[in-house]
Enzyme design. Structure first.
Site, PDB file in Angstrom:
ATOM      1  N   GLY B  61       0.788  -1.224   0.000  1.00 49.18           N
ATOM      2  CA  GLY B  61       0.000   0.000   0.000  1.00 49.18           C
ATOM      3  C   GLY B  61       0.823   1.278   0.000  1.00 49.18           C
ATOM      4  O   GLY B  61       1.968   1.296  -0.411  1.00 49.18           O
ATOM      5  N   SER B  62       0.179   2.346   0.507  1.00 45.75           N
ATOM      6  CA  SER B  62       0.757   3.690   0.433  1.00 45.75           C
ATOM      7  C   SER B  62       1.938   3.873   1.383  1.00 45.75           C
ATOM      8  O   SER B  62       1.945   3.336   2.490  1.00 45.75           O
ATOM      9  CB  SER B  62      -0.324   4.715   0.781  1.00 45.75           C
ATOM     10  N   THR B  63       2.913   4.691   0.940  1.00 43.22           N
ATOM     11  CA  THR B  63       4.081   4.983   1.780  1.00 43.22           C
ATOM     12  C   THR B  63       3.694   5.791   3.018  1.00 43.22           C
ATOM     13  O   THR B  63       4.478   5.874   3.959  1.00 43.22           O
ATOM     14  CB  THR B  63       5.141   5.788   1.001  1.00 43.22           C
TER      15      THR B  63
END
Lengths: 398, 130
Positions: B61-63
């Site tokens: 997923g997102s950083t």
């Protein structure tokens, strides 16, 4: 990993807690991805700026780094904020958000980061040369730097880009190394494209196709011409829909002619590009209540084009023009800003519609950016209408 | 039983293992206010990760997920330690900024939910009391 004495000293905490934490991050990443050493970088672009994304925790981390003595050691610029820093009231940004956003900006400034607040650092003085090692976050800018400029960057996250800034180094892996910059598939584009929205659709079609084929660095043939503006639109879309950080485009990008085209080959037809375009078109024209240009941030040429189209007219919808503040300052000097604002459109310098707190404020957005469509729909729940640049301006006047 | 892995972030802790074969996205997948996994259809949906030795193959997923771990830590809701098969950027950076002991290159299939586990982040070792 082999560290230079100076790097080891940072890791041992001899240069303060923030520098130590930064070096710990870089050493861990180097270890995970098999880097043997650190590379000096001369340019950093940091993401994770909008308070909407960071939240209080992200701000706390930045504050901890600033209090720990963190200082940028190399040219470091910043991604867009969730608002125009000087003119947020006119955009209907809540005061509480504005206050928190300003705390984020101030914290970066304390660390010596240039608070440019733009996703197009290459248009405002952060312009790495061919072959230069850099550590950039902001996926569209990473793709532009790697492909169009021929600089070398991995896709950094907010903390790892900050870590590179505070130490001046990045671990040598990924796109810093020659072997990882080689193309792994040839893509023949069977269409003539001229507008930003078409290049955005090309990025979506190509990104999704290559992802399904397990390929990551395309060698693109068949593009006759592409402007800076088309390329920034393409980069944003290819990174958003395909996760790509690098491509080579024969006749357009600097590494292409020195590389051997790979044997694996695919093509993209006009029909496939049009299908990608149509997928970003789920709003009726009558539903449009928000018009947005500037994803990625507009160039001065694009602002001049808007001024020509709006001269002596009046917009009927909320119309945001997002760009870097220095680009807007050129527009101020040239009289474009006066023309555009007289027509009722609004500049949102420093800002980005993707990271602004606009959820719930609008129903449907018209734009020329395939990337903006992705986030407007996923993050904000808007319907979208992808159109050529000039027609987007017409939507605001309709 | 002693499993030798690789240090991502140092520190020694003991806790009950919470094991999944699925990747975890901290941003959007874990509620930062409660420490509960909220990703729909996830094996751990509804489970609280606070104080657990959280064992999963890899992050996804997102950083921004790195900041979620930091937020959990400051709310006292972070896992006691993280054990991965193959640690990636989001979890590694999250553990470092939040000071959560983390070891990877461990076969997550050899751990079971509920058993007491000691994670020695300095040595990169996971010990199970059996």
């Amino acid at each position: 990993m082999r560290l230079e004495p100076q790097e080891q000293a940072m890791l041992d905490g001899e240069q303060g807690r923030a520098t130590q934490k930064a070096m710990q991050i870089l050493v861990a990443l180097g270890k995970i991805y098999g880097a043997e050493r650190m590379l000096p970088v001369r340019s950093v672009q940091i993401a994770g700026v909008s308070y909407d994304n960071l939240g209080e925790a992200g701000l706390q981390f930045l504050t901890e780094m600033a209090q720990g003595g963190g200082k940028a050691r190399v040219l470091t610029t910043l991604n867009p904020a969730g608002m125009d820093i000087e003119n947020w009231q006119a955009l209907g940004i809540p005061a509480a958000f504005a206050e928190n956003q300003q705390r984020v900006i101030d914290t970066f400034a304390r660390m010596g980061v240039m608070t440019t607040c733009t996703c197009t650092p290459y248009l405002v003085g952060n312009l790495p040369r061919f072959g230069e090692h850099i550590a950039w976050a902001e996926s569209s800018a990473v793709c532009y730097a790697n492909a169009v400029l021929g600089a070398r960057s991995n896709r950094e996250g907010g903390p790892s880009a900050l870590a590179a800034s505070l130490t001046g180094v990045t671990p040598e892996y990924g796109y810093h190394r020659d072997e990882n910059r080689l193309p792994d598939i040839c893509v023949r584009v069977e269409a003539t494209l001229t507008e930003n929205d078409q290049f955005g659709a090309l990025g979506k079609a190509m990104g999704e196709k290559l992802r399904s084929l397990g390929k990551s660095v395309p060698y693109i043939r068949g593009i006759q011409d592409a402007s800076l503006e088309s390329l920034k639109s393409f980069c944003a879309s290819l990174a958003t829909y395909g996760g790509m950080a690098l491509f080579h485009m024969l006749g357009i990008t600097p590494e292409a002619s020195s590389l051997k085209p790979p044997e694996a080959e695919t093509n993209l037809t006009l029909a496939e590009i049009e299908a990608a375009h149509a997928a970003l078109y789920d709003a009726d024209e009558a539903e449009i209540d928000f018009v947005s240009l500037g994803c990625p941030h507009l160039s001065i040429a694009e602002i001049a084009r808007i001024a020509r189209l709006l001269e002596g007219k009046r917009v009927t919808k909320e119309f945001w023009i997002t760009t870097a503040r220095p680009t807007k300052q050129i527009a101020d000097r040239l009289g474009y800003t006066a023309v555009i604002e007289a027509a009722g459109a609004k500049f949102a310098a420093d800002a980005c519609c993707v990271v602004a707190p606009v959820r719930g404020r609008f129903q449907a957005m018209a734009t020329d950016s395939a990337k903006a469509c992705y986030y407007a729909s996923g993050k904000h729940g808007f319907k979208t209408l992808l159109k050529p640049f000039d027609e987007v301006v017409q939507e605001a006047l309709r | 039983m002693r499993l030798k892995g690789r240090t991502i972030y140092a520190g020694t802790v003991e806790g009950a293992a919470l094991v999944t074969r699925m990747g975890i996205s901290f941003f959007g997948g874990v509620d930062p206010e409660t420490g509960v996994v909220v990703e729909r259809g996830h094996e751990l949906e509804g489970e609280c990760i606070a104080g657990k030795v959280l064992v999963f193959p890899s992050g996804k997923g997102s950083t921004v997920g790195s900041y979620t771990l930091y937020r959990l830590k400051h709310a006292g809701l972070a896992p006691a330690a993280i054990v991965n098969e193959s640690c990636e950027t989001i979890v590694a950076v999250g553990c470092i900024i939040s000071e959560i002991p983390c070891v990877d290159q461990v076969d997550v299939g050899s751990l079971r939910t509920g058993e007491m586990v000691q994670v020695d982040g300095d040595a990169g070792v996971v010990e199970i009391a059996r």
